[in-house]
Structures are given as C-alpha cells and as structure tokens.
Design an enzyme around this catalytic site. Structure first.
Site, PDB file in Angstrom:
ATOM      1  N   ASP A 178       0.922  -1.277   0.096  1.00 49.58           N
ATOM      2  CA  ASP A 178       0.049   0.197  -0.164  1.00 49.58           C
ATOM      3  C   ASP A 178       0.759   1.035  -0.130  1.00 49.58           C
ATOM      4  O   ASP A 178       1.991   1.263   0.148  1.00 49.58           O
ATOM      5  CB  ASP A 178      -1.062   0.026   1.123  1.00 49.58           C
ATOM      6  CG  ASP A 178      -0.368   0.174   2.420  1.00 49.58           C
ATOM      7  OD1 ASP A 178       0.689   0.627   2.668  1.00 49.58           O
ATOM      8  OD2 ASP A 178      -0.812  -0.664   3.247  1.00 49.58           O
ATOM      9  N   LYS A 230      -4.175   3.288  -1.025  1.00 45.60           N
ATOM     10  CA  LYS A 230      -5.374   3.836  -0.670  1.00 45.60           C
ATOM     11  C   LYS A 230      -5.176   5.078  -0.098  1.00 45.60           C
ATOM     12  O   LYS A 230      -4.264   5.260   0.668  1.00 45.60           O
ATOM     13  CB  LYS A 230      -6.318   2.932   0.139  1.00 45.60           C
ATOM     14  CG  LYS A 230      -6.718   1.583  -0.288  1.00 45.60           C
ATOM     15  CD  LYS A 230      -7.430   0.854   0.861  1.00 45.60           C
ATOM     16  CE  LYS A 230      -7.739  -0.685   0.458  1.00 45.60           C
ATOM     17  NZ  LYS A 230      -6.641  -1.512   0.180  1.00 45.60           N
ATOM     18  N   MET A 247      -5.867   8.853  10.685  1.00 42.66           N
ATOM     19  CA  MET A 247      -6.748   9.400   9.643  1.00 42.66           C
ATOM     20  C   MET A 247      -7.937  10.361  10.093  1.00 42.66           C
ATOM     21  O   MET A 247      -8.896  10.342   9.735  1.00 42.66           O
ATOM     22  CB  MET A 247      -7.487   7.981   9.221  1.00 42.66           C
ATOM     23  CG  MET A 247      -6.438   7.037   8.612  1.00 42.66           C
ATOM     24  SD  MET A 247      -7.373   5.286   8.292  1.00 42.66           S
ATOM     25  CE  MET A 247      -7.870   4.915   9.875  1.00 42.66           C
TER      26      MET A 247
END
Length: 287
Positions: free
Chosen positions: A55, A77, A191
């Site tokens: 990732d 992502k 996040m």
C-alpha cells in the site's frame, strides 16, 4: 583454547528460517516508514517473496529492500479515494496464492491496527489459504517516539487509546467521547484530518480543555516528517496554516508538552521543533 561450537547470531538465525511456502500469504507490518524499524522477520519475508502486494504507506526506502525479482502490485489507498477496492485486494491475495506464489501483503504500520489486516485474514481463512501475520511497529508508537512524545507517563497519562478518525463509507464519527475526554490519558487519532472539527467539538463538549496540547505528525519517522504542536482550540487553524496532508496522526494529551525537550531528529534531517506554543511551559514540560 576455546573449543565451544560457534553459535549463530540472532540475525543469521532469523534469515536462515524456512522461506515462505508456495501458496502461502504473509500479512506483514512494515512499520511507520524508517527502514530501521522493520522487523527481522519482515525483512526475511520481503526478500523471499515472489509477489508483494503493498500500500501507499510503505516507504520507498523499505521497498528498496524487497526481492528484486518479486512481482510488485500497488493497491494503495488514500482517504476518500481507493486505488483498489478492499474486496479486490482480498481476491487478489487468494488468486496469487492459488497460482502457487509466495505472497507478502505489505502494509504500513501494524496490519492489525487500523490496517484492515483482520479483514484480509478472514477472507484467506474463508478460502482455505494458509497465512501468517507479522506485526509491525504501529504508526502511533513510532511517530510519537521520534517526536519526543511518550504515549504514557506516570505523571501525565496512565493510559493510551488508539482511535480511528475515519469511518467506512464516510459514516459519521461515532465514538465514546465521554471516555475519550476523561483526564490522564493520551488519545491518538489515525486518519483524523478530515474529521478534525468533529474531534475538537466533541472532546471539548465532553469536558476536555480547549487548551489541551495537541501534536500533528505527518509522515513520521521519515525524512519528510512534519510535526507541529498546537492546542485543541487551534487544531483546525494549524492544519490549514501548516498544510498537513494524510497520513497525519493527531495526538491529544498532556504528554505532548514533553515533545520540545525529548524530540529526536528525523532520519536524514536535523532536529526541528515549532516555535514554543503558549500552552507549553518554559522548557516544554507541563506547568
């Protein structure tokens, strides 16, 4: 004369372990970015893999260590913009294993801490694919340490909570704010940039002082590390003014006051620290 047989050192022992079997998947944590924080087992596996599914949070420095003959498949992502949907990533791991590849699913941080490693492991079990999991240093621990923030401290924080600041399919951020606002703890939001207004509103509404220290850490442990200290009241303004972008951790708690005196330089760069914030006492320690 010393006739004792030579004993292999730890590194030799680790690197001599049996390689990945064909048809097996290793879900591996790559840590927060600094290749020096990669575990010996993680290094062994990425150098043996035939296929590496990685990732965007895996640093370029770590990707330089993988088997040069391995097939590299990027499924990175970004918040709100998935390069490859999770369901397709799950299917990909199964397909590679069925094709008798030795597969490493390489993930930033730790695969079982907000890394969706659990979802991938469940899918492998459902499809009768052998797998193993190799933990990594989670971003909260690595980034906080490099920024001089002890996540727990006997004087200031007797517990630490890792919190997701992003919900699946843009659902509202529904957390136990009353518990998170309680004193003597550290809260680390992964996040959380997009939901920073919600974090500020809910924590202060449930009793946490607007003067509570907050640290923002972008790309921690790497040469691109960007860190700023602020308060809950000024969190949103700091994000905009400093131009923070994902991946950024938001660390909330009194331990943030220790950052100025304990911070270490990021790899490859000189130590830097933002101008002392009014919320910090002289010397950076709690008043």
């Amino acid at each position: 004369m010393n006739k004792r047989p030579h004993k292999k050192c730890l590194v030799e022992f680790q690197m001599a372990e049996q390689p990945l079997r064909v048809g097996e998947v290793a879900i591996v944590g790559a840590g927060p970015g600094d290749p020096g924080l990669l575990t010996l087992r993680a290094l062994m596996l990425i150098q043996q893999a035939d296929a590496i599914v990685y990732d965007r949070l895996v640093s370029p420095e770590i990707m330089e260590l993988v088997n040069p003959k391995a097939e590299l498949i990027h499924v990175g992502k970004a918040s709100g913009c998935h390069y490859v949907p999770q369901e397709e990533t799950n299917e990909l791991l199964v397909q590679l294993a069925v094709r008798q590849r030795r597969v490493v699913r390489l993930k930033g941080g730790d695969p079982y801490i907000f890394g969706r490693g659990g979802e991938e492991a469940e899918f492998l079990v459902e499809n009768d694919i052998d797998f193993q999991v190799v933990p990594g240093i989670t971003s909260a621990a690595g980034c906080a340490s490099y920024c001089g923030i002890p996540l727990t401290h006997r004087d200031y924080a007797q517990s630490v909570t890792f919190v997701t600041g992003h919900r699946k399919a843009d659902h509202s951020l529904e957390l136990n704010w009353q518990v998170l606002a309680a004193p003597n703890q550290t809260r680390v939001f992964y996040m959380g940039l997009h939901n920073a207004p919600t974090i500020v509103r809910e924590l202060t509404a449930h009793g946490l002082s607007r003067r509570c220290p907050v640290a923002l850490v972008e790309r921690g442990t790497t040469p691109q590390q960007h860190m700023a200290v602020t308060t809950l009241a000024e969190l949103e303004a700091t994000i905009i003014r400093e131009g923070f972008q994902p991946p950024t951790l938001i660390i909330v708690g009194e331990v943030v006051k220790l950052a100025e005196s304990l911070a270490q330089p990021a790899p490859g760069e000189r130590a830097s620290f933002p101008a002392r914030h009014p919320a910090l006492s002289s010397g950076g320690r709690p008043a």
